[in-house]
Structures are given as structure tokens and as C-alpha cells.
Motif scaffolding. Structure first.
Motif: not given
Length: 335
Positions: A132-137, A233-238, A258-263
Motif C-alpha cells: 500500500g501507500s507509504v508516507g506521513p499521515s 518499491k518503497v521509494s517509489h511509493l513514498i 521526500v529525498d530524506q524520507a527515501i534515504e
């Protein structure tokens, strides 16, 4: 006080040693007891969902090799073709989308038509799952949660309800895939919510069927090298979740977030991901093939040690640890 007797140091040591030996013997006996195999595999029918790749695919092949009659539910035709080529004629594939009730009903009719007369299902393995989707609420919508729940929870419930009469006929068992993320939320994603719900449902189901001779077992893996934990895949979802956000939300977080979250996610997955998915398949095999399987299988060192410690710590401490590396929105920094 007069008349009070105190144990000597040597007596206390002896009690400690005896207690340790008794505990170790009990643990050893329990493990040996759980390793006792079923008296036979031939003629037992097993249904597995999510067999295109990963754990479900590996389990279907292993159970087929052991002599079980396997019904393998696949989401894609490619998944079906691959399994048919690599397994015996006893394994039967069928198309299955557990998020759709009509697909489950078609699967039920198909499996009933293939079962021998007066025969039920020995085991249902609810393995299918999505990230599913990944990210802040505030990046995530109700639809994001519904999409994941439709597979990871509602699909599990619908499959169980559809096939329970056949499982009761054999006094069989149900094996549900949850996750360590069903015990502690390690990321702000609908995936964790679905796994917490799947844990609750599985506990409820086990007690509900307790007196009917049907057992329920839970597989709780840590992070393993599968599509769900794939860093790319997780990076793409974020990034995809961020791109769907309203302009004011994007402005608040900023592209640097976004870049920091992916890293950070790549670094985290690199530290905790186990590259031996066979451990999860072994847990599945024990749940399906043992005479006296465990109620729960916590799989992987990170799940058994690191995350176990985290979910038992006070929330103030676990929150501090888990939030140490989280990125901060751009506007929060400048406010």
C-alpha cells in the motif's frame, strides 16, 4: 526474628540451577513436541493465497513436493503458468483476487468441484498481502487505507468465511500471515493498521473456533527480502504518495523531505531486512505440517529480539528511539 530460617547461599544457588534446568527441559520438550509431523500428507488439501511470488509461491512448491494436494491462488496468469510448470499435476492453480468477494466465490466453486466426495480442506493459508501507500499521515487518504485493508484484512476474512465449512469438515486449521508491524508500528503506513487488525481478527477467530476442533495460527515475520520490503518499491511509493498531495501539503513538507524520507527508509531496510525468506516458509511448514503447531511464529532475529524489546518498552522510550532518524518538514524547520 526468633525462629526465622534463612536459605543459605548454596541452597539459593541450587534452587536457581534446578529452576533453570526445569525451564530448559520444558522448553526442549515443547520444541520437540511441536516438531512431531502429521502422520500422513497424502490426501490432505491445502489452499494458499498470494502464490504468484514470495512466501506463497515457495510454500506451494514445498507442500506439493511433500505430497499435499495444493490449491494455489494466483493474482496473475504468469504466476499460474510458472507454478504449473514447476510443480506436479496435483497442484492446481486458480485465479484469485482476495479484494473481490466475487473472485473468492468463484474460487470456492472451483475448489468444491475438484475436491473428492465428502472431503474438506485441511488448511487455509491466508498469505496474500500488499504494502500500500507509504508516507506521513496527512499524505494518505481513506482510499489508501481501504485499498490495503481490502487485501490484508477483508480478503483474509472473506476467504476464511467462504472456506470455513470445508475446514470444519476436516477439523483442519487456518494459518494467517500478519507481521511484526502488527505488534509495533514501524512506519506511518496503512500496512501497519491492516496488520494490527489482522492480529486482532486472528486472535478472535482462534477463540471463536476453540471448541470446534479448528485451530488458528499466526505467522509474524520481521522484514524479509520480498516485494513489500523492496527499497526501490518503497521509494517509489513514498514519492507517489507525495505527488498526490494537495499543493499546501507539498509546500509544508518540501521536496527535500521526500529525498530524506527515501534515504532514511533505504538505510532502515538495509539494517533490518533478512535475506533468507526460507525462514518464513519454515514457519509456514511447521504451522501446516506439525501435529501440534504453535499459535504464533515470530520469524527473524530482528522480530524476535530488536522489535520485541521495542514493543515492550514504555512508549516514551520507544517513540524517542523510533523518531530519532525521522526527517522534518521544511516549514517546520523554518517556523
Amino acid at each position: 526474628m526468633p525462629g526465622t530460617r534463612y536459605l543459605s547461599t548454596s541452597a539459593m544457588f541450587e534452587i536457581a540451577v534446578i529452576s533453570f534446568v526445569v525451564f530448559a527441559l520444558f522448553y526442549w520438550c515443547r520444541q520437540r513436541f511441536r516438531q512431531l509431523p502429521l502422520p500422513y500428507y497424502e490426501g490432505r488439501h491445502v489452499i494458499i493465497t498470494g502464490c504468484d511470488t514470495g512466501f506463497g509461491n515457495m510454500l506451494a512448491k514445498e507442500l506439493d513436493n511433500r505430497g499435499f494436494s495444493v490449491f494455489a491462488g494466483c493474482f496473475t496468469s504468469n504466476g499460474e503458468e510458472e507454478l504449473i510448470k514447476s510443480c506436479s499435476h496435483k497442484l492446481q492453480c486458480f485465479p484469485l483476487d482476495v479484494s473481490k468477494t466475487e473472485s473468492i466465490q468463484r474460487a470456492l466453486l472451483f475448489i468444491k468441484s475438484k475436491l473428492p466426495r465428502d472431503t474438506g480442506i485441511w488448511c487455509l493459508v491466508n498469505n496474500a498481502g500488499i504494502a500500500g501507500s507509504v508516507g506521513p499521515s496527512d499524505w494518505l487518504t481513506r482510499r489508501d487505507f481501504e485499498e490495503v485493508m481490502s487485501v490484508n484484512l477483508y480478503g483474509m476474512i472473506d476467504m476464511t468465511n467462504a472456506f470455513l465449512p470445508l475446514i470444519r469438515k476436516e477439523k483442519g486449521r487456518i494459518v494467517n500471515m500478519t507481521s511484526i508491524c502488527g505488534r509495533i508500528t514501524l512506519a506511518p503506513v496503512p500496512y501497519c493498521a491492516s496488520k494490527f487488525a489482522a492480529e486482532a481478527y486472528s486472535d478472535y477467530l482462534r477463540r471463536d473456533l476453540y471448541k470446534e476442533g479448528v485451530s488458528v495460527h499466526i505467522i509474524e515475520p520481521g522484514y524479509f527480502a520480498t516485494n513489500i520490503a523492496d527499497p526501490g518499491k518503497v521509494s517509489h511509493l513514498i514519492r507517489a504518495a507525495y505527488e498526490k498531495c494537495d499543493p499546501d501539503v507539498k509546500e509544508y513538507y518540501g521536496s527535500a523531505y521526500v529525498d530524506q524520507a527515501i534515504e532514511k527508509s533505504k538505510k532502515f531496510l538495509g539494517m533490518v531486512t533478512n535475506n533468507n525468506p526460507g525462514l518464513v516458509v519454515d514457519a509456514y511448514l511447521s504451522a501446516v505440517c506439525s501435529r501440534y503447531p504453535a499459535h504464533r511464529y515470530l520469524v527473524g532475529m530482528s522480530a524476535q529480539v530488536v522489535f520485541r524489546i521495542l514493543w515492550n518498552l514504555p512508549e516514551s522510550i520507544s517513540d524517542f528511539i523510533l523518531c530519532l532518524g525521522r526527517p522534518v518538514p521544511v516549514n517546520l524547520k523554518t517556523s
